[in-house]
Motif scaffolding. Structure first.
Motif, PDB file in Angstrom:
ATOM      1  N   UNK A  74       2.109   3.887 -24.457  1.00 30.25           N
ATOM      2  CA  UNK A  74       1.340   5.279 -24.949  1.00 30.25           C
ATOM      3  C   UNK A  74       0.056   5.585 -24.437  1.00 30.25           C
ATOM      4  N   UNK A  75      -0.648   4.620 -24.094  1.00 31.92           N
ATOM      5  CA  UNK A  75      -1.937   4.751 -23.429  1.00 31.92           C
ATOM      6  C   UNK A  75      -1.862   5.100 -22.011  1.00 31.92           C
ATOM      7  N   UNK A  76      -1.121   4.708 -21.238  1.00 28.77           N
ATOM      8  CA  UNK A  76      -0.584   5.080 -19.937  1.00 28.77           C
ATOM      9  C   UNK A  76      -0.140   6.408 -19.693  1.00 28.77           C
ATOM     10  N   UNK A  77       0.900   6.367 -20.824  1.00 28.42           N
ATOM     11  CA  UNK A  77       1.908   7.579 -20.408  1.00 28.42           C
ATOM     12  C   UNK A  77       0.893   8.926 -21.090  1.00 28.42           C
ATOM     13  N   UNK A  78       0.256   8.781 -22.200  1.00 32.90           N
ATOM     14  CA  UNK A  78      -0.194  10.067 -23.014  1.00 32.90           C
ATOM     15  C   UNK A  78      -1.591  10.556 -22.559  1.00 32.90           C
ATOM     16  N   UNK A  79      -2.594   9.367 -21.954  1.00 28.53           N
ATOM     17  CA  UNK A  79      -3.884   9.994 -21.833  1.00 28.53           C
ATOM     18  C   UNK A  79      -4.118  10.743 -21.035  1.00 28.53           C
ATOM     19  N   UNK A  80      -4.718  11.781 -21.016  1.00 32.69           N
ATOM     20  CA  UNK A  80      -4.927  13.029 -20.254  1.00 32.69           C
ATOM     21  C   UNK A  80      -6.288  12.946 -19.540  1.00 32.69           C
ATOM     22  N   UNK A  81      -6.698  13.592 -18.385  1.00 37.99           N
ATOM     23  CA  UNK A  81      -7.978  13.389 -17.888  1.00 37.99           C
ATOM     24  C   UNK A  81      -8.838  14.080 -18.716  1.00 37.99           C
ATOM     25  N   UNK A  82      -8.618  14.999 -19.581  1.00 38.59           N
ATOM     26  CA  UNK A  82      -9.257  15.773 -20.539  1.00 38.59           C
ATOM     27  C   UNK A  82      -9.890  14.748 -21.506  1.00 38.59           C
ATOM     28  N   UNK A  83      -9.043  13.686 -21.743  1.00 42.15           N
ATOM     29  CA  UNK A  83      -9.456  12.831 -22.782  1.00 42.15           C
ATOM     30  C   UNK A  83     -10.596  11.847 -22.431  1.00 42.15           C
ATOM     31  N   UNK A  84     -10.727  11.844 -21.056  1.00 41.02           N
ATOM     32  CA  UNK A  84     -11.864  10.525 -20.575  1.00 41.02           C
ATOM     33  C   UNK A  84     -13.126  11.094 -20.749  1.00 41.02           C
ATOM     34  N   UNK A  85     -13.968  10.225 -21.401  1.00 42.46           N
ATOM     35  CA  UNK A  85     -15.292  10.380 -21.791  1.00 42.46           C
ATOM     36  C   UNK A  85     -16.128  10.493 -20.103  1.00 42.46           C
ATOM     37  N   UNK A  86     -17.221  11.353 -20.556  1.00 42.73           N
ATOM     38  CA  UNK A  86     -17.852  11.328 -18.872  1.00 42.73           C
ATOM     39  C   UNK A  86     -18.219  10.372 -18.362  1.00 42.73           C
ATOM     40  N   UNK A  87     -18.705   9.278 -19.273  1.00 47.30           N
ATOM     41  CA  UNK A  87     -19.116   7.988 -18.511  1.00 47.30           C
ATOM     42  C   UNK A  87     -17.812   7.205 -17.871  1.00 47.30           C
ATOM     43  N   UNK A  88     -16.640   7.424 -18.237  1.00 40.34           N
ATOM     44  CA  UNK A  88     -15.759   6.776 -17.721  1.00 40.34           C
ATOM     45  C   UNK A  88     -15.232   7.562 -16.459  1.00 40.34           C
ATOM     46  N   UNK A  89     -15.323   8.678 -16.425  1.00 38.32           N
ATOM     47  CA  UNK A  89     -15.133   9.569 -15.076  1.00 38.32           C
ATOM     48  C   UNK A  89     -16.163   8.976 -14.215  1.00 38.32           C
ATOM     49  N   UNK A  90     -17.424   9.076 -14.494  1.00 41.93           N
ATOM     50  CA  UNK A  90     -18.439   8.515 -13.732  1.00 41.93           C
ATOM     51  C   UNK A  90     -18.299   7.459 -13.057  1.00 41.93           C
ATOM     52  N   UNK A  91     -18.113   6.352 -13.988  1.00 43.21           N
ATOM     53  CA  UNK A  91     -17.522   4.886 -13.453  1.00 43.21           C
ATOM     54  C   UNK A  91     -16.681   4.782 -12.611  1.00 43.21           C
ATOM     55  N   UNK A  92     -15.570   5.545 -12.824  1.00 48.08           N
ATOM     56  CA  UNK A  92     -14.379   5.374 -12.150  1.00 48.08           C
ATOM     57  C   UNK A  92     -14.610   5.988 -10.934  1.00 48.08           C
ATOM     58  N   UNK A  93     -15.359   6.852 -10.482  1.00 50.60           N
ATOM     59  CA  UNK A  93     -15.684   7.643  -9.231  1.00 50.60           C
ATOM     60  C   UNK A  93     -16.819   6.695  -8.744  1.00 50.60           C
ATOM     61  N   UNK A  94     -17.532   6.029  -9.208  1.00 60.27           N
ATOM     62  CA  UNK A  94     -18.502   4.960  -8.595  1.00 60.27           C
ATOM     63  C   UNK A  94     -17.497   3.762  -7.843  1.00 60.27           C
ATOM     64  N   UNK A  95     -16.446   3.469  -8.949  1.00 60.26           N
ATOM     65  CA  UNK A  95     -15.864   2.060  -8.486  1.00 60.26           C
ATOM     66  C   UNK A  95     -14.955   2.618  -7.017  1.00 60.26           C
ATOM     67  N   UNK A  96     -14.527   3.835  -7.196  1.00 56.79           N
ATOM     68  CA  UNK A  96     -13.611   4.305  -6.237  1.00 56.79           C
ATOM     69  C   UNK A  96     -14.712   4.437  -5.019  1.00 56.79           C
ATOM     70  N   UNK A  97     -15.564   5.032  -5.025  1.00 53.98           N
ATOM     71  CA  UNK A  97     -16.527   5.040  -3.938  1.00 53.98           C
ATOM     72  C   UNK A  97     -16.943   3.928  -3.326  1.00 53.98           C
ATOM     73  N   UNK A  98     -17.326   2.692  -4.101  1.00 53.41           N
ATOM     74  CA  UNK A  98     -17.773   1.449  -3.583  1.00 53.41           C
ATOM     75  C   UNK A  98     -16.435   0.811  -3.168  1.00 53.41           C
TER      76      UNK A  98
END
Length: 470
Positions: free
Chosen positions: A11-35
């Motif tokens: 359910x977590x993998x199938x149902x989570x939407x981008x809009x559900x992501x907290x700002x901190x999660x988006x920021x850290x994911x971008x940082x991880x991808x960049x690095x």
């Protein structure tokens, strides 16, 4: 609880939407991808990275980009090559159970590019993969588990469980149904690599494959997702502790409640991720921070140093970390003595640390003989109080004096605003340094800016085509 675990992960993998992501999660994911992409670009300078590229290229195709080369391969081939490239220098981010991004990002990158998906799609898939990998890792043995007041490394250990996060990322990008997602996760367990890292830890010189063959896991995730999409059925009881994944993967401890607690509401990977200033095993980063402070403040030359004494974690008293026979540059990523000798030479952090001429430099090899290590007396107590702590002390004897420095945490850990937090500008500097080994400075700067603005990318294929040397 084993069916509940599979149900909730699905359910977590199938149902989570981008809009559900907290700002901190988006920021850290971008940082991880960049690095991670920066580490992958620099990985083409390393022999292991080039082997991965050669194998990925040999699989043919032109659907996805191989980092740092300007070449394209099949989704399978590009995922294999990029997994090997990202971890080649051991410069990539760390997240319990260990390294995660080299295993979960490559399949997502190749899939997003081949399907021409958006930057938001890639962020969502990568965030899901990291959170799932971190949580399943918490259900199993950990390298720093403490038993009866002593750190007790497990006899069977590795990062194989990241195949669940890797599979979830690919399956989500492919838009599978919830039933297919469930089957994909179960199939991922069935075809999971074994946990072979304990053999690597106990043998020296060890295999240059290190923890496991990252490209193989990335391809396994792609396979699991596609097999489910094509109609293969998984096993609803795959997390059964008596006969299922916990048993056959070799974990002594199985606490699925650690994976489930707060799943989907409390995102834990952003606060547990750490970034690596040095292309060396993370266990030596706090001592390297202390050593860098000393040699920089005193402007010490390597030939002035009579002895280096370093206080380290006790669990690293295993052959891979105590190895002084550096036969391959990969050996240099883990040796305590060699790592301190390299640090004292103040090479630019990145590929320069693993250039053969630097790794085997006479002055480095000579200084290595003057390094000794001691188990830090407070490391167990410190770990019990704070799992992110790494109490370290370094003493350098030179010029008739003893210079000392201490650290409780290595650079790259901690919350935003803390002294050890790796800021985004610092990550950009690291990216530019790594990318600069394969592309012009202006192109590296433009690529960094594009990655930091990943939510606005309409087509990841356009972004990936900028990953080559031209």
């Amino acid at each position: 609880m084993h069916r509940q675990l599979l149900n909730e992960l699905t359910a977590f993998a199938a149902d989570t939407r981008y809009e559900d992501l907290p700002e901190r999660v988006v920021e850290e994911t971008i940082r991880i991808i960049l690095d991670s992409i920066g580490c992958g670009l620099a990985g083409v300078t390393h022999r292991r990275g080039r082997i991965g590229v050669d194998h990925g290229r040999a699989q043919g195709g032109d659907a996805a980009t191989i980092l740092g080369t300007g070449e394209r391969a099949s989704v399978m081939g590009a995922a294999f090559a990029n997994a090997e490239l990202i971890n080649a220098l051991d410069h990539d981010a760390v997240l319990p159970p260990g390294h995660v991004c080299p295993y979960v990002l490559p399949g997502a990158l190749a899939t997003a590019e081949a399907l021409r998906l958006t930057g938001k799609d890639l962020i969502l898939a990568t965030a899901i993969a990291h959170e799932m990998s971190n949580r399943i890792g918490k259900a199993m043995d950990y390298l720093r588990d403490i038993i009866d007041g002593q750190v007790s490394p497990p006899p069977v250990w590795g990062f194989a469980s990241t195949i669940f996060g890797a599979t979830a990322a690919v399956a989500r990008l492919r838009g599978v149904s919830p039933d297919q997602m469930r089957n994909a996760l179960s199939i991922a367990a069935i075809i999971s690599p074994v946990n072979s890292a304990a053999a690597w830890r106990q043998h020296a010189p060890a295999t240059t494959i290190k923890y496991m063959l990252g490209g193989w896991l990335a391809q396994g995730a792609l396979t699991a997702a596609q097999m489910a999409e094509l109609g293969h059925r998984g096993d609803d009881d795959i997390f059964d502790p008596e006969f299922g994944y916990p048993r056959f993967i070799g974990t002594r401890r199985w606490q699925p409640e650690n994976a489930l607690r707060g799943l989907g509401t409390d995102w834990i990977f952003p606060r547990e991720s750490s970034f690596k200033p040095y292309p060396h095993c993370r266990v030596l980063h706090a001592p390297l921070d202390a050593l860098t402070e000393i040699v920089t403040a005193q402007n010490l030359r390597p030939d002035e140093i009579e002895e280096i004494t370093v206080w380290v974690e006790g669990f690293v008293e295993r052959p891979i970390w105590m190895n002084n026979a550096i036969t391959d540059v990969t050996d240099a990523q883990f040796s305590i003595a060699h790592g301190m000798a390299l640090g004292a030479h103040r090479f630019a952090s990145g590929p320069d640390w693993q250039r053969p001429e630097n790794v085997h430099a006479p002055s480095v090899m000579a200084l290595m003989e003057r390094v000794r290590h001691v188990v830090h007396p407070d490391y167990v107590k410190s770990l019990l109080a704070d799992g992110g702590s790494r109490p370290s002390r370094v003493e350098v004897r030179a010029r008739g004096q003893v210079f000392a420095a201490e650290r409780s945490h290595p650079k790259g850990t901690g919350a935003p605003g803390s002294a050890t937090f790796f800021t985004t500008p610092e990550l950009v500097d690291k990216f530019l340094s790594n990318a600069g080994h394969v592309m012009a400075a202006d192109r590296a700067q433009a690529l960094a800016e594009a990655l930091l603005n990943l939510p606005g990318v309409a087509d990841t294929a356009d972004l990936m085509r900028c990953m080559g040397p031209q």
